[in-house]
Motif scaffolding. Structure first.
Motif, PDB file in Angstrom:
ATOM      1  N   VAL A  28       1.161  -1.434   0.335  1.00 63.41           N
ATOM      2  CA  VAL A  28       0.280   0.247  -0.289  1.00 63.41           C
ATOM      3  C   VAL A  28       0.775   1.268  -0.202  1.00 63.41           C
ATOM      4  O   VAL A  28       0.991   2.357  -1.020  1.00 63.41           O
ATOM      5  CB  VAL A  28      -1.342   0.053   1.132  1.00 63.41           C
ATOM      6  N   TYR A  31       2.272   1.245  -3.578  1.00 57.40           N
ATOM      7  CA  TYR A  31       0.924   2.074  -3.994  1.00 57.40           C
ATOM      8  C   TYR A  31       0.884   3.821  -4.160  1.00 57.40           C
ATOM      9  O   TYR A  31       0.365   4.202  -4.957  1.00 57.40           O
ATOM     10  CB  TYR A  31       0.024   1.719  -4.185  1.00 57.40           C
ATOM     11  N   LEU A  32       0.419   4.172  -2.923  1.00 58.25           N
ATOM     12  CA  LEU A  32       0.489   5.336  -2.010  1.00 58.25           C
ATOM     13  C   LEU A  32       1.853   6.573  -3.371  1.00 58.25           C
ATOM     14  O   LEU A  32       1.315   7.523  -3.352  1.00 58.25           O
ATOM     15  CB  LEU A  32       0.236   5.826  -1.247  1.00 58.25           C
ATOM     16  N   ILE A  69      -6.758   3.731   7.068  1.00 55.14           N
ATOM     17  CA  ILE A  69      -7.057   2.716   6.171  1.00 55.14           C
ATOM     18  C   ILE A  69      -6.634   1.546   7.073  1.00 55.14           C
ATOM     19  O   ILE A  69      -5.515   2.286   7.995  1.00 55.14           O
ATOM     20  CB  ILE A  69      -6.052   2.633   5.104  1.00 55.14           C
ATOM     21  N   GLU A 111      -5.019  -3.816  -5.118  1.00 51.84           N
ATOM     22  CA  GLU A 111      -4.843  -3.025  -5.574  1.00 51.84           C
ATOM     23  C   GLU A 111      -6.278  -2.281  -7.034  1.00 51.84           C
ATOM     24  O   GLU A 111      -6.089  -1.334  -6.818  1.00 51.84           O
ATOM     25  CB  GLU A 111      -3.812  -3.095  -6.949  1.00 51.84           C
ATOM     26  N   LEU A 114      -7.557   0.032  -4.441  1.00 58.75           N
ATOM     27  CA  LEU A 114      -7.301   1.430  -4.470  1.00 58.75           C
ATOM     28  C   LEU A 114      -7.177   1.762  -5.074  1.00 58.75           C
ATOM     29  O   LEU A 114      -7.902   3.423  -4.848  1.00 58.75           O
ATOM     30  CB  LEU A 114      -5.317   0.925  -3.455  1.00 58.75           C
ATOM     31  N   LEU A 117     -10.972   3.527  -4.359  1.00 57.88           N
ATOM     32  CA  LEU A 117     -10.336   4.703  -3.211  1.00 57.88           C
ATOM     33  C   LEU A 117     -10.942   6.535  -4.014  1.00 57.88           C
ATOM     34  O   LEU A 117     -11.524   6.728  -3.321  1.00 57.88           O
ATOM     35  CB  LEU A 117      -9.786   3.660  -2.367  1.00 57.88           C
TER      36      LEU A 117
END
Length: 291
Positions: A28, A31-32, A69, A111, A114, A117
């Motif tokens: 995560v 990813y961010l 989260i 993924e 997210l 989101l």
């Protein structure tokens, strides 16, 4: 589903006892980073990672974030929901547990979840919260809130307790047995379900009374409206009776204590991604024997 406003900062909380937590949280964070999103980790969660990240104490995370989260099971989610109930910050759960009725993203769909989101493809559901007040010798000695349920139990002794129960001032019955569960709809799939209580759509507004191992042949669950008050007077010949909140916190109860339970003025704000459906999750859990 409409696109919502941009999420600028995200708080991350992991169940540090879950083996998967480190890898999933690392995914995560990566990813961010790729999406150039600002995020902050809860202190203990940040300690799981080998790299340096911004962190903050648990209770203050919502001062720095638009959403939270959580990585874990329903228990991790419940703690966060209670802690941040007074804020406007909604919570999204990534399921690292077994049942995952409250968490919204499975690890294998991380993924994709997210992406939804950050694209704003979600809704915020406001879930009812319970408030319990313990009255002892006409004095308020404890005030508790619960996302799932408030549970009166007899403790380790094999002796039954008697629970004189009223709804809006009307005497209903006295339950002799191991205890009593008062749940809201979100908690209908938790302890209440295992004790024989009904499954209730979590969007409903109601309270559910379910006896635990009642020493009688005619005890059944009762569903009340959201505005009714449940009052329980305890009759026990030992001092090990407990009032438990969401299975995580407890308060010792004495004989003759009175417990008053109402709908709280607070609500739990939960992020539900596009495609979420309570009955779909229910079907999957039933078919997979994940109760």
């Amino acid at each position: 589903m409409s696109i919502r406003g941009e999420i600028k900062k995200i708080a991350l909380i992991a169940n540090t006892n879950k083996a998967k937590a480190v890898n999933v949280m690392e995914q995560v964070c990566n990813y961010l980073d790729d999406k150039r999103k600002d995020y902050i980790l809860e202190e203990a969660s940040a300690g799981l990672l080998e790299r340096r990240v911004k962190s903050q104490v648990y209770e203050r995370l919502v001062d720095f974030a638009d959403i939270v989260i959580v990585f874990g099971g329903d228990g991790t989610f419940l703690k966060a929901a209670r802690t941040f109930a007074a804020s406007d910050v909604p919570i999204l759960g990534i399921n690292l547990g077994q049942l995952g009725f409250l968490t919204d993203i499975e690890v294998e769909m991380l993924e994709d979840g997210l992406d939804k989101l950050l694209a704003g493809k979600y809704q915020i559901e406001e879930r009812m919260i319970l408030e319990g007040r313990v009255i002892r010798s006409k004095q308020l000695v404890s005030r508790l809130i619960a996302i799932n349920d408030l549970v009166l139990t007899k403790g380790p002794f094999s002796r039954i307790i008697k629970l004189e129960t009223f709804i809006d001032g009307e005497y209903i019955t006295t339950y002799p047995g191991d205890g009593l569960i008062i749940a809201c709809p979100t908690g209908s799939t938790a302890y209440s379900l295992s004790a024989g209580g009904p499954i209730v759509n979590p969007k409903m507004k109601s309270l559910i009374i379910t006896p635990i191992c009642p020493h009688t042949l005619n005890s059944r669950s009762i569903v009340t409206t959201e505005d009714e008050e449940i009052v329980v007077k305890v009759d026990a010949d030992h001092s090990e009776v407990m009032l438990t909140v969401d299975g995580q916190e407890s308060f010792p109860i004495l004989s003759d204590d009175i417990i008053k339970i109402n709908k709280s003025n607070l609500v739990a704000k939960m992020i539900k991604l596009e495609g979420y459906n309570f009955y779909k999750i229910l079907r999957n859990r039933l078919h997979n024997n994940r109760f």
